[in-house]
Structures are given as C-alpha cells and as structure tokens.
Design an enzyme around this catalytic site. Structure first.
Site, PDB file in Angstrom:
ATOM      1  N   HIS A 258       0.853  -1.194   0.000  1.00 21.76           N
ATOM      2  CA  HIS A 258       0.000   0.000   0.000  1.00 21.76           C
ATOM      3  C   HIS A 258       0.895   1.253   0.000  1.00 21.76           C
ATOM      4  O   HIS A 258       1.792   1.387   0.823  1.00 21.76           O
ATOM      5  CB  HIS A 258      -0.945   0.010   1.204  1.00 21.76           C
ATOM      6  CG  HIS A 258      -1.983   1.080   1.070  1.00 21.76           C
ATOM      7  ND1 HIS A 258      -3.170   0.887   0.394  1.00 21.76           N
ATOM      8  CD2 HIS A 258      -1.986   2.381   1.451  1.00 21.76           C
ATOM      9  CE1 HIS A 258      -3.858   2.017   0.381  1.00 21.76           C
ATOM     10  NE2 HIS A 258      -3.166   2.937   1.015  1.00 21.76           N
ATOM     11  N   ALA A 259       0.641   2.151  -0.938  1.00 23.93           N
ATOM     12  CA  ALA A 259       1.527   3.299  -1.142  1.00 23.93           C
ATOM     13  C   ALA A 259       1.628   4.160   0.118  1.00 23.93           C
ATOM     14  O   ALA A 259       0.632   4.394   0.803  1.00 23.93           O
ATOM     15  CB  ALA A 259       1.009   4.146  -2.306  1.00 23.93           C
TER      16      ALA A 259
ATOM     17  N   HIS B 118       0.316  11.913  -5.828  1.00 18.27           N
ATOM     18  CA  HIS B 118      -0.289  11.992  -4.487  1.00 18.27           C
ATOM     19  C   HIS B 118       0.785  11.847  -3.408  1.00 18.27           C
ATOM     20  O   HIS B 118       0.866  12.656  -2.473  1.00 18.27           O
ATOM     21  CB  HIS B 118      -1.347  10.888  -4.344  1.00 18.27           C
ATOM     22  CG  HIS B 118      -1.913  10.762  -2.969  1.00 18.27           C
ATOM     23  ND1 HIS B 118      -3.087  11.373  -2.579  1.00 18.27           N
ATOM     24  CD2 HIS B 118      -1.462  10.112  -1.861  1.00 18.27           C
ATOM     25  CE1 HIS B 118      -3.336  11.115  -1.306  1.00 18.27           C
ATOM     26  NE2 HIS B 118      -2.362  10.338  -0.847  1.00 18.27           N
ATOM     27  N   GLU B 119       1.604  10.816  -3.533  1.00 16.05           N
ATOM     28  CA  GLU B 119       2.611  10.552  -2.495  1.00 16.05           C
ATOM     29  C   GLU B 119       3.633  11.681  -2.403  1.00 16.05           C
ATOM     30  O   GLU B 119       4.067  12.053  -1.311  1.00 16.05           O
ATOM     31  CB  GLU B 119       3.319   9.215  -2.752  1.00 16.05           C
ATOM     32  CG  GLU B 119       2.408   7.991  -2.635  1.00 16.05           C
ATOM     33  CD  GLU B 119       1.665   7.911  -1.317  1.00 16.05           C
ATOM     34  OE1 GLU B 119       2.173   8.435  -0.309  1.00 16.05           O
ATOM     35  OE2 GLU B 119       0.559   7.351  -1.287  1.00 16.05           O
TER      36      GLU B 119
ATOM     37  N   HIS C   6       2.707  14.418  -0.068  1.00 20.90           N
ATOM     38  CA  HIS C   6       3.096  14.207   1.336  1.00 20.90           C
ATOM     39  C   HIS C   6       4.563  14.570   1.539  1.00 20.90           C
ATOM     40  O   HIS C   6       4.943  15.230   2.511  1.00 20.90           O
ATOM     41  CB  HIS C   6       2.895  12.740   1.730  1.00 20.90           C
ATOM     42  CG  HIS C   6       1.463  12.297   1.781  1.00 20.90           C
ATOM     43  ND1 HIS C   6       0.508  12.942   2.531  1.00 20.90           N
ATOM     44  CD2 HIS C   6       0.824  11.245   1.215  1.00 20.90           C
ATOM     45  CE1 HIS C   6      -0.660  12.305   2.407  1.00 20.90           C
ATOM     46  NE2 HIS C   6      -0.494  11.275   1.615  1.00 20.90           N
TER      47      HIS C   6
ATOM     48  N   GLU D  46      -3.637  14.995   2.676  1.00 16.02           N
ATOM     49  CA  GLU D  46      -4.046  14.119   1.577  1.00 16.02           C
ATOM     50  C   GLU D  46      -4.349  14.895   0.300  1.00 16.02           C
ATOM     51  O   GLU D  46      -4.420  14.303  -0.781  1.00 16.02           O
ATOM     52  CB  GLU D  46      -5.281  13.310   1.993  1.00 16.02           C
ATOM     53  CG  GLU D  46      -5.044  12.374   3.172  1.00 16.02           C
ATOM     54  CD  GLU D  46      -3.923  11.375   2.921  1.00 16.02           C
ATOM     55  OE1 GLU D  46      -3.618  11.094   1.752  1.00 16.02           O
ATOM     56  OE2 GLU D  46      -3.332  10.905   3.916  1.00 16.02           O
TER      57      GLU D  46
ATOM     58  N   HIS E 293      -7.033   0.334   5.322  1.00 16.64           N
ATOM     59  CA  HIS E 293      -7.070   1.288   6.429  1.00 16.64           C
ATOM     60  C   HIS E 293      -7.804   0.772   7.656  1.00 16.64           C
ATOM     61  O   HIS E 293      -7.684   1.354   8.731  1.00 16.64           O
ATOM     62  CB  HIS E 293      -7.692   2.597   5.944  1.00 16.64           C
ATOM     63  CG  HIS E 293      -6.946   3.207   4.779  1.00 16.64           C
ATOM     64  ND1 HIS E 293      -6.935   2.628   3.532  1.00 16.64           N
ATOM     65  CD2 HIS E 293      -6.177   4.318   4.683  1.00 16.64           C
ATOM     66  CE1 HIS E 293      -6.188   3.360   2.701  1.00 16.64           C
ATOM     67  NE2 HIS E 293      -5.721   4.395   3.375  1.00 16.64           N
TER      68      HIS E 293
ATOM     69  N   TYR F 130      -9.644  11.513   3.732  1.00 18.42           N
ATOM     70  CA  TYR F 130      -9.692  11.403   2.272  1.00 18.42           C
ATOM     71  C   TYR F 130     -10.959  12.043   1.714  1.00 18.42           C
ATOM     72  O   TYR F 130     -10.961  12.605   0.630  1.00 18.42           O
ATOM     73  CB  TYR F 130      -9.593   9.948   1.829  1.00 18.42           C
ATOM     74  CG  TYR F 130      -8.331   9.259   2.287  1.00 18.42           C
ATOM     75  CD1 TYR F 130      -7.107   9.573   1.717  1.00 18.42           C
ATOM     76  CD2 TYR F 130      -8.358   8.315   3.310  1.00 18.42           C
ATOM     77  CE1 TYR F 130      -5.938   8.941   2.131  1.00 18.42           C
ATOM     78  CE2 TYR F 130      -7.204   7.685   3.737  1.00 18.42           C
ATOM     79  CZ  TYR F 130      -5.994   7.996   3.148  1.00 18.42           C
ATOM     80  OH  TYR F 130      -4.851   7.380   3.568  1.00 18.42           O
TER      81      TYR F 130
END
Ligand code: X8Z
Ligand code: ZN
Length: 667
Positions: free
Chosen positions: A387-388, A417-418, A421, A445, A546, A556
């Site tokens: 999971h990323a 997306h990552e 962060h 997020e 999750h 999210y």
C-alpha cells in the site's frame, strides 16, 4: 499510507505527530508494560516542557522511523519484533509526556504552547489502555491484523495463489464476469480471520480513549479538526449533501453502461445498485479502470487519453533495452531480472515526471537520498507492504516513498499523491516537531491530488503522455469523465468507511452486525452491493487496508473537497480566468509560492487560518467541485433523461443473494 510521517506519523496515532501521510501506524510492542511517568524537571514551565518534548521527539524519531521502514519493506517476524520494540519505547514516552502535560491544565498558556499540548494529546489514532496486559494484547492484535493484510493470498481451486496486486489486475482489465467475481471474493477471504481480533481491538482502544477522557475512539478521531467532534461530523454531512446530486448522476449513467455491457440482469443488483465486483476496483472507490466501459466518446471522436497505454508502451521499450544488455538467450532467472529492471526503470521515470510537476512550480528537487532509498517496485525476494506511503525518516531531509509501482494510470497519479506528502514534510521540517503535520489530516491528503487536477489534457500532451489534443465538446466530456471516475466516484466511499467505524466505536454497530452494517452503508452512500450474500461469516471491512491498519479515513473525504478549493486558488494565483476545468497551473511560480507558503505552516495554527491564507475563506466547501464538473453534470443529466435514477438501499442483505432485473426506484 497512513499517517503521514513515518513515525510519528506512523503511528501510533495516526496522527501522531502528524502523521500525516500515509504511513502505517506503528504498532506498539507486544511485550510491553507501561512504566510510571518519569519525573519532569522541577519547576519546569509549560513553555519549557513543550521545548523539551520537541527536542526529545526529534531525537527519538529517526530510530522509530528506521524500524518501521524496515518492517514495511521486509515483512518478517524479525523486523516485526524490532519495529514493535521501537514502538513500545515511543508509546511509553508519549504516555509519559501526556501525563506530564496534565500539570498545566487550567493554567494560562500562550496560544502556541496550548496548541502544542493539545496536539500532543491527539498524537495517536490508537489510544492504548494503561493496564500493561491490555496494552500488550492490543499491540499483539494490531501486529497480527497488519501481517494478515500484508501477506494476504487467495489460493484458487487451481491451487495458484495470488496477492492483492494480482487480484487487482483482474478487476482492472479482465471484463469476464466470473473472473472478476472470483478475484473479488478471493481477496475478501483474507479478512475473515481478522473479525474476532477486530472486535477485541475495538474494546481495547475504547478503553484507552476513555482513560484519555473521550467518549470513544471515534470521538477522539473527530477531535483533531479545530472544532468540536459534533461540528466536524455535521460538516461532512453538509459537504456530502453538496456533491450527492453529482454522484447520483454518475451512478445512473454507470448503471446504464454496465447493463449494456453485462445484460439487464447482471449489470445491476436489486434496488438499482452497482455490482461490487464489476467496478474495476476492489472497494469501488475509484472507477477509472472502467474507462473501456464508461468512456463517453471513442478515441476517434474525442482524441486519445490512454495514459495506461502510453505507460505500457514505455515498459515495452524498457524491456527491450534491458533485454539488449544480454547476449544470448536469457534463462528463467535472467528473464525475471530483465522484467524487474524494466519495471524499476519505468517506475523511476514516472516518479521523475511527478517530481517535475513540483519543481516546475519552484519547489526543490527531491534529495539524492530520496532516489537512493525509495522503494519504487515490489521486490521479488520478500513480502512488503505494497500500500503506497510517504515517509519522513528524520525530520531533516531523509524522505522516501514506498510503492509497488506498475505502469498504469492509477499508479501514475498515486505517485503525484505521495509526493504531495513528501513536499509537505520537506516544507514543514523547519517547524517544531509537534507542528510537523498537516493543517488537518485532509490537507495532507489533498496536496498531491491538487497536482493531479492540474494534469489536464494539455499538460499530458506537453509531457508526451498523450497525442495532440484537439479541443471539442467530445474531448471536454471525455476528460471530465476521466477525472470524475477518480474523484466523484470516491466521495461516498471516503465518507462511509468512518461512518462504519464511528458506529463500531460508539457501540451502535455490534460485532455480530459488522458485515450487515458495512453493506448497509455501502448501499446507502455508494449505491453498490455484492451479488452474493455476505453474511456475518465474512469481515469485508477488514479487506480494506485502512481498517486493519487503523488509519482514519475521513481525511480522504475532506481531501476530495479541499483539493478543488486548493486548485481553484492556485489557478487564480496563476492568472487563469477561463472555466475552472481548463486550468493547469503547471510551471507557474506564483501558484507554487502560494502553495509552498501554506505547506510551511504545518499545523502551527488552526486550519481555518491556513485555508484563509490560501483561498480567502475559512470553510471547506464543495462549490469548486461543482463548478469544475459543471459541463459533465449537464451532459450526464442529458444522458440520464427519461431514466429512473437513484437506488433503493433497503434490504441489501436479502437482495445480495438474488440478482434481479427489477426496475430501480428513486432513492
Ligand atoms: O491510502 C491512500 C494513499 C496513501 S495516503 C495511497 N489513499 C486512499 C486509499 O487508497 O484508499 C489515497 C486515496 C484514498
Ligand atoms: Zn495519502
């Protein structure tokens, strides 16, 4: 992943310190006993206390992150033990700090000190009971659920075993009804053994939450939004009310297309709901993989937006380049290595492309250590948590991402997306550790996803990902649909997961109703249903990362509203004046500077203030979502004209066992 920052992030709270991101929460050790709070220095003031906590946190953080990173990128009992021990030390320390902070209750504190102490108390999503045996039991359960998910395999009747990635491949590209059903049901078998553990887990964290003064763990989760728990819950209802009509139109159109593809009987489930295994995604949270079924216009009519096709072509080229390095015929082992090297090469290229979006805005290039230490692809020789996630290893520039990248559109956008962060980490590293988190977890997020909204057809053409784009109404509708399948389809899913967990934590959903309540909420919010009965022998919530990882999910949902507000503001900052959906702020330094200023604030002030500095307003609001999708919504309404839209969620459990062609009713 989970909370963001690694460690702290990690864990223990999902929020611990922020966590912001996606990292997985560390699970505290299983051997653990709590020790009495160590004595703080005599006469220490609140300001001195906060300064000391920040120093101690900064000092202990790298070891925690390192242990956690190892256990996520090399899943085995040794790394689990080392990570558990590191977490145990951290959790004990956190408990000590929280105890010591009680000295300052009722005192007049500076706003910054009061905020730091408030954030300290919200550092974890997993409040642990003080009783040593219960703490140990909790940590054992969490480790077990985590391991069960990461190592999950479904072995079919042919004895071939497949992990999540391979089962997702089936849903992504195989349109055979039964093959999809087998993959979907197969993955859900991995969660059945977690059911008992999960209900015990709920009891234990609720005890911990109670000891911290919260009614239950859900209330604790809702306490991190600079407003009361009741207010944030009402906010999510309000936001959902704004976007629900748009979702209903997309749902109606999708059902029509599925019925055309699979037949009136199989294209929907009784009550007019969408069959869970036919949505191209294991959890029906992103329908982008159904492009072949749902594209409004053909590539001939509207131009080509086939990003997955382009990435696969890159992979084929990389494969040829790796193959060319070998003289002679490669054996089985060499062939596997060639494929892996090609995957790695393409994954790195995809990541460089995402980085380029950020640097085009004036943000820094990622440090060398990022490229040296990141996990881009799934190793061949060990289990990893695929999971990323995004990691801040030391609050001083050692940032990483951990993914199992494949050459497809979904993974391509997940990299953007990552990196959101990662850029948040780098930007707020100058803040004291207690403020090194998102303004709220939905902000964390939303950063990378804002960039994804900037990936317009024009941008994709400029990077050679798609061919020349001719503007036309067909092209516009296709590009809006592409975005809606990722963003609009997600909204009710983003909401329902924590509706389920809030109910589980507050006791309104009892353990013997876990699955029934799960599918009721799926029906109510998403309008999706399984085609076979899913009784209480299953634990379908546990098949979503999750839930066993205990990462709060409302973040999210909020992010999917906020990212449109961010996008609108960056478009304005870049001087864009046309329709919102036409804007890409790619390459615009003014937009980048505005965003960077927000990232640098971390959680040092209430999020409302941070939002105001970027957008001018203090409220989350979905009108930017509606403005963006206005052309698509008008088109969907036309397409759905004369159809009976909506669905009937009632009786989903009974309906689940008998697919029916009954006419859907308004719902
Ligand atoms: O978990 C994630 C990220 C890491 S924070 C990959 N996401 C959610 C999910 O996969 O369920 C991103 C979108 C929603
Ligand atoms: Zn994330």
């Amino acid at each position: 992943m989970k909370p963001v920052r690694a460690l702290i992030a990690l864990s223990i709270t999902a929020a611990v310190l922020g966590l912001s991101g996606c990292k997985k929460e560390p699970s505290p050790s299983t051997t653990g006993s709590t020790t009495p709070a160590s004595k703080p220095p005599e006469g220490e003031t609140a300001d001195q206390f906060v300064a000391r906590v920040n120093n101690e946190l900064r000092a202990m953080y790298p070891e925690l992150s390192a242990a956690q990173w190892l256990s996520n990128t090399f899943v085995n009992s040794d790394t689990e033990l080392v990570a558990a021990k590191a977490n145990e030390r951290y959790l004990l320390q956190l408990n000590n700090w929280i105890e010591q902070a009680k000295r300052f209750e009722g005192q007049k504190l500076s706003p910054q000190t009061a905020r730091a102490i408030q954030l300290l108390k919200l550092q974890t999503a997993m409040p642990a009971p003080h009783e040593p045996a219960k703490l140990a039991e909790l940590t054992q359960i969490v480790s077990r659920m985590d391991g069960t998910y990461s190592k999950g395999r479904y072995c079919g009747s042919d004895k071939k075993c497949r992990q999540l990635g391979e089962l997702e491949d089936v849903l992504r590209s195989n349109r055979d009804y039964q093959a999809q059903l087998d993959a979907w049901q197969g993955w859900h078998t991995i969660a059945q053994p977690m059911r008992k553990d999960y209900s015990r887990f709920v009891d234990l964290v609720n005890e911990g939450a109670d000891e911290m003064g919260f009614a239950d763990t859900g209330e604790m989760w809702r306490s991190g939004y600079d407003m009361s728990p009741v207010e944030i819950a009402a906010e999510t209802d309000r936001l959902w009310g704004q976007v629900k009509p748009l979702y209903e139109q997309l749902h109606c159109y999708t059902r029509t297309r599925l019925e055309a593809k699979y037949g009136a009987d199989k294209g929907h489930v009784a009550g007019g709901m969408l069959p869970a295994h036919l949505m191209g995604n294991m959890w029906q949270q992103d329908w982008g993989n159904l492009w072949d079924v749902l594209a409004p216009y053909s590539a001939e009519q509207a131009g080509n937006l086939d990003i997955t096709g382009a990435l696969q072509a890159q992979y084929t080229t990389a494969l040829q380049a790796e193959r060319a390095k070998f003289s002679g015929q490669p054996g089985v082992v060499e062939q596997a290595q060639i494929e892996r090297d090609a995957q790695e090469a393409v994954a790195r290229k995809m990541t460089e492309r995402a980085q380029d979006f950020y640097t085009s805005l004036g943000m820094p290039a990622l440090p060398k250590s990022y490229w040296a230490n990141t996990q881009f692809t799934k190793p061949r020789d060990r289990d990893v948590a695929c999971h990323a996630s995004a990691w801040d290893m030391n609050m001083a520039g050692d940032v990483r991402t951990k993914m199992c990248i494949k050459p497809n559109e979904e993974d391509f956008t997940t990299i953007y997306h990552e990196l959101g962060h990662v850029y948040y980490y780098l930007a707020y590293n100058n803040q004291p550790p207690l403020f090194q988190q998102g303004a709220h977890d939905g902000f964390h997020e939303a950063i990378g996803d804002t960039m994804v909204l900037g990936m317009t057809p024009g941008y994709l053409q400029s990077i050679g990902m798609v061919g020349v784009q001719q503007p036309s109404n067909e092209a516009l509708i296709n590009s809006q649909m592409r975005m809606a399948l990722a963003k609009v389809s997600f909204l009710p899913f983003g909401l329902m997961i924590d509706r389920w967990r809030w109910g589980v934590f507050d006791g309104s959903i009892k353990p013997d109703q876990y699955n029934h309540a799960w599918w009721q909420l799926k029906a109510k919010y998403q309008g999706v249903a399984p085609v076979t009965a899913r009784g209480e022998e299953f634990f379908d919530a546990g098949a979503k990362y999750h839930v066993p990882a205990n990462t709060p999910y409302t973040r999210y949902f909020l992010s999917h509203v906020l990212q449109f507000q961010f996008y609108q503001s960056l478009c304005k900052a870049s001087g864009h004046t046309g329709p919102l959906h036409e804007c890409s702020f790619y390459g615009n330094k003014e937009a980048g500077a505005k965003f960077q200023a927000m990232l640098g604030k971390g959680s040092s002030q209430p999020w409302q203030q941070t939002l105001k500095e970027l957008t001018g307003g203090e409220k989350m609001d979905a009108s930017a979502v509606l403005e963006y999708f206005a052309p698509l919504q008008a088109w969907l309404k036309q397409q759905n004209e004369g159809k009976t839209c909506g669905w009937q969620p009632e009786g989903v459990a009974a309906a689940a066992s008998k697919p029916s062609a009954a006419k859907p009713a308004q719902g």
